[in-house]
Design a protein around this motif. Sequence first.
Motif, PDB file in Angstrom:
ATOM      1  N   THR A   5       0.832  -1.185   0.000  1.00  0.00           N
ATOM      2  CA  THR A   5       0.000   0.000   0.000  1.00  0.00           C
ATOM      3  C   THR A   5       0.873   1.244   0.000  1.00  0.00           C
ATOM      4  O   THR A   5       2.042   1.214   0.382  1.00  0.00           O
ATOM      5  N   THR A   6       0.303   2.356  -0.427  1.00  0.00           N
ATOM      6  CA  THR A   6       1.041   3.615  -0.441  1.00  0.00           C
ATOM      7  C   THR A   6       1.497   3.993   0.966  1.00  0.00           C
ATOM      8  O   THR A   6       2.596   4.499   1.171  1.00  0.00           O
ATOM      9  N   ALA A   7       0.664   3.705   1.949  1.00  0.00           N
ATOM     10  CA  ALA A   7       1.018   4.067   3.316  1.00  0.00           C
ATOM     11  C   ALA A   7       2.251   3.305   3.778  1.00  0.00           C
ATOM     12  O   ALA A   7       3.090   3.831   4.493  1.00  0.00           O
ATOM     13  N   ALA A   8       2.344   2.031   3.375  1.00  0.00           N
ATOM     14  CA  ALA A   8       3.469   1.217   3.816  1.00  0.00           C
ATOM     15  C   ALA A   8       4.742   1.551   3.055  1.00  0.00           C
ATOM     16  O   ALA A   8       5.832   1.458   3.586  1.00  0.00           O
ATOM     17  N   ALA A   9       4.596   1.918   1.794  1.00  0.00           N
ATOM     18  CA  ALA A   9       5.765   2.190   0.954  1.00  0.00           C
ATOM     19  C   ALA A   9       5.483   3.416   0.092  1.00  0.00           C
ATOM     20  O   ALA A   9       4.995   3.305  -1.026  1.00  0.00           O
ATOM     21  N   ASN A  11       7.373   5.508  -1.462  1.00  0.00           N
ATOM     22  CA  ASN A  11       8.279   5.870  -2.548  1.00  0.00           C
ATOM     23  C   ASN A  11       8.350   4.797  -3.624  1.00  0.00           C
ATOM     24  O   ASN A  11       8.257   3.600  -3.343  1.00  0.00           O
ATOM     25  N   LEU A  12       8.537   5.262  -4.864  1.00  0.00           N
ATOM     26  CA  LEU A  12       8.510   4.368  -6.020  1.00  0.00           C
ATOM     27  C   LEU A  12       9.722   4.596  -6.904  1.00  0.00           C
ATOM     28  O   LEU A  12      10.064   5.732  -7.245  1.00  0.00           O
ATOM     29  N   LEU A  13      10.374   3.497  -7.283  1.00  0.00           N
ATOM     30  CA  LEU A  13      11.499   3.520  -8.209  1.00  0.00           C
ATOM     31  C   LEU A  13      11.302   2.396  -9.210  1.00  0.00           C
ATOM     32  O   LEU A  13      11.089   1.244  -8.821  1.00  0.00           O
ATOM     33  N   VAL A  14      11.366   2.717 -10.499  1.00  0.00           N
ATOM     34  CA  VAL A  14      11.217   1.702 -11.537  1.00  0.00           C
ATOM     35  C   VAL A  14      12.522   1.605 -12.328  1.00  0.00           C
ATOM     36  O   VAL A  14      13.030   2.608 -12.830  1.00  0.00           O
ATOM     37  N   GLY A 158       9.805  12.082  -2.318  1.00  0.00           N
ATOM     38  CA  GLY A 158       8.513  11.532  -2.706  1.00  0.00           C
ATOM     39  C   GLY A 158       8.277  11.516  -4.199  1.00  0.00           C
ATOM     40  O   GLY A 158       7.168  11.208  -4.653  1.00  0.00           O
ATOM     41  N   GLU A 159       9.306  11.842  -4.987  1.00  0.00           N
ATOM     42  CA  GLU A 159       9.160  11.817  -6.434  1.00  0.00           C
ATOM     43  C   GLU A 159       9.240  10.379  -6.947  1.00  0.00           C
ATOM     44  O   GLU A 159       9.994   9.562  -6.428  1.00  0.00           O
ATOM     45  N   LYS A 160       8.451  10.087  -7.971  1.00  0.00           N
ATOM     46  CA  LYS A 160       8.471   8.783  -8.611  1.00  0.00           C
ATOM     47  C   LYS A 160       9.545   8.804  -9.703  1.00  0.00           C
ATOM     48  O   LYS A 160       9.486   9.641 -10.603  1.00  0.00           O
ATOM     49  N   VAL A 161      10.493   7.883  -9.607  1.00  0.00           N
ATOM     50  CA  VAL A 161      11.698   7.917 -10.443  1.00  0.00           C
ATOM     51  C   VAL A 161      11.746   6.705 -11.370  1.00  0.00           C
ATOM     52  O   VAL A 161      11.488   5.568 -10.950  1.00  0.00           O
ATOM     53  N   PHE A 162      12.108   6.964 -12.626  1.00  0.00           N
ATOM     54  CA  PHE A 162      12.281   5.913 -13.629  1.00  0.00           C
ATOM     55  C   PHE A 162      13.732   5.907 -14.091  1.00  0.00           C
ATOM     56  O   PHE A 162      14.298   6.957 -14.379  1.00  0.00           O
ATOM     57  N   ASP A 201      10.490   2.485   1.380  1.00  0.00           N
ATOM     58  CA  ASP A 201       9.929   3.207   2.517  1.00  0.00           C
ATOM     59  C   ASP A 201      10.396   4.657   2.519  1.00  0.00           C
ATOM     60  O   ASP A 201      11.088   5.113   1.595  1.00  0.00           O
ATOM     61  N   LYS A 202      10.051   5.391   3.565  1.00  0.00           N
ATOM     62  CA  LYS A 202      10.356   6.822   3.619  1.00  0.00           C
ATOM     63  C   LYS A 202      11.853   7.107   3.635  1.00  0.00           C
ATOM     64  O   LYS A 202      12.290   8.217   3.331  1.00  0.00           O
ATOM     65  N   ASP A 203      12.658   6.098   3.997  1.00  0.00           N
ATOM     66  CA  ASP A 203      14.112   6.255   4.007  1.00  0.00           C
ATOM     67  C   ASP A 203      14.769   5.697   2.748  1.00  0.00           C
ATOM     68  O   ASP A 203      15.996   5.615   2.660  1.00  0.00           O
ATOM     69  N   GLY A 204      13.965   5.292   1.785  1.00  0.00           N
ATOM     70  CA  GLY A 204      14.495   4.748   0.541  1.00  0.00           C
ATOM     71  C   GLY A 204      14.903   3.296   0.631  1.00  0.00           C
ATOM     72  O   GLY A 204      15.607   2.796  -0.247  1.00  0.00           O
ATOM     73  N   LYS A 205      14.457   2.596   1.680  1.00  0.00           N
ATOM     74  CA  LYS A 205      14.807   1.193   1.866  1.00  0.00           C
ATOM     75  C   LYS A 205      13.783   0.286   1.197  1.00  0.00           C
ATOM     76  O   LYS A 205      12.586   0.583   1.152  1.00  0.00           O
ATOM     77  N   TYR A 206      14.252  -0.848   0.732  1.00  0.00           N
ATOM     78  CA  TYR A 206      13.436  -1.820   0.007  1.00  0.00           C
ATOM     79  C   TYR A 206      12.295  -2.362   0.865  1.00  0.00           C
ATOM     80  O   TYR A 206      12.509  -2.780   2.004  1.00  0.00           O
ATOM     81  N   VAL A 207      11.092  -2.340   0.298  1.00  0.00           N
ATOM     82  CA  VAL A 207       9.935  -2.963   0.933  1.00  0.00           C
ATOM     83  C   VAL A 207       9.469  -4.162   0.104  1.00  0.00           C
ATOM     84  O   VAL A 207       9.324  -5.262   0.606  1.00  0.00           O
TER      85      VAL A 207
END
Length: 214
Positions: A5-9, A11-14, A158-162, A201-207
């Motif tokens: 869920t967005t709340a749990a993670a 940040n997004l990186l593709v 909080g930016e979505k990065v590709f 997560d908010k610290d950029g760690k893998y979820v």
Amino acid sequence: MSTTTTAAAPNLLVLTRHGESEWNKLNLFTGWKNPALTENGIKEAEIGGQRMAKRGLKFDIAFTSALQRAQSTCKIMLKEVGQPDLQTIANEKLNERFYGDLQGLNKDDARKKWGPEQVQIWRRSYDVPPPNGESLKDTVARVLPYYKETILPHILKGEKVFIAAHGNSMRALIKELEGLSGEEIVKRELSTGVPIVYHLDKDGKYVSKEILDN
């Protein structure tokens, strides 16, 4: 693959490896050489972009290497998600591993010259470089500072990065994201043109992650 869920993670990186290149097709060591995508590679990028679009993915910024096969893949995929004019930063720090004296050689010819065992060591060991080239460990040492100093701050905002890059520059990033050892990351196979969606997560760690292969 699992999602969160967005709340749990938040940040997004593709990450995406470029589509098939002319030299992939010819079974050549490519490295920092600059062949274009094949027709099949273009199609792979289109399909990968369509899979991202199907999931409603949009981005705030994109990064790619200084090589045209990654840049073309990036442009094609962003067009498919409806963001053809998205800010995209190209940097050689995201280039493929530099293969030194192997670049431009057919892999079968290299095996005949140096022996299959030696070539396999150069290709799949973590810290043994080919003649005048980089090991994967060297590639990690090149890619990670750029990721931490330039790319990660966007994620933490909080930016979505590709990122559209290469097999080994992606391995460098995946090693960091998933906390893998050198032995583990050299075994990781990455398909051309297939996006990997990382939830951080908010610290950029893998979820969690999702591989968009269908």
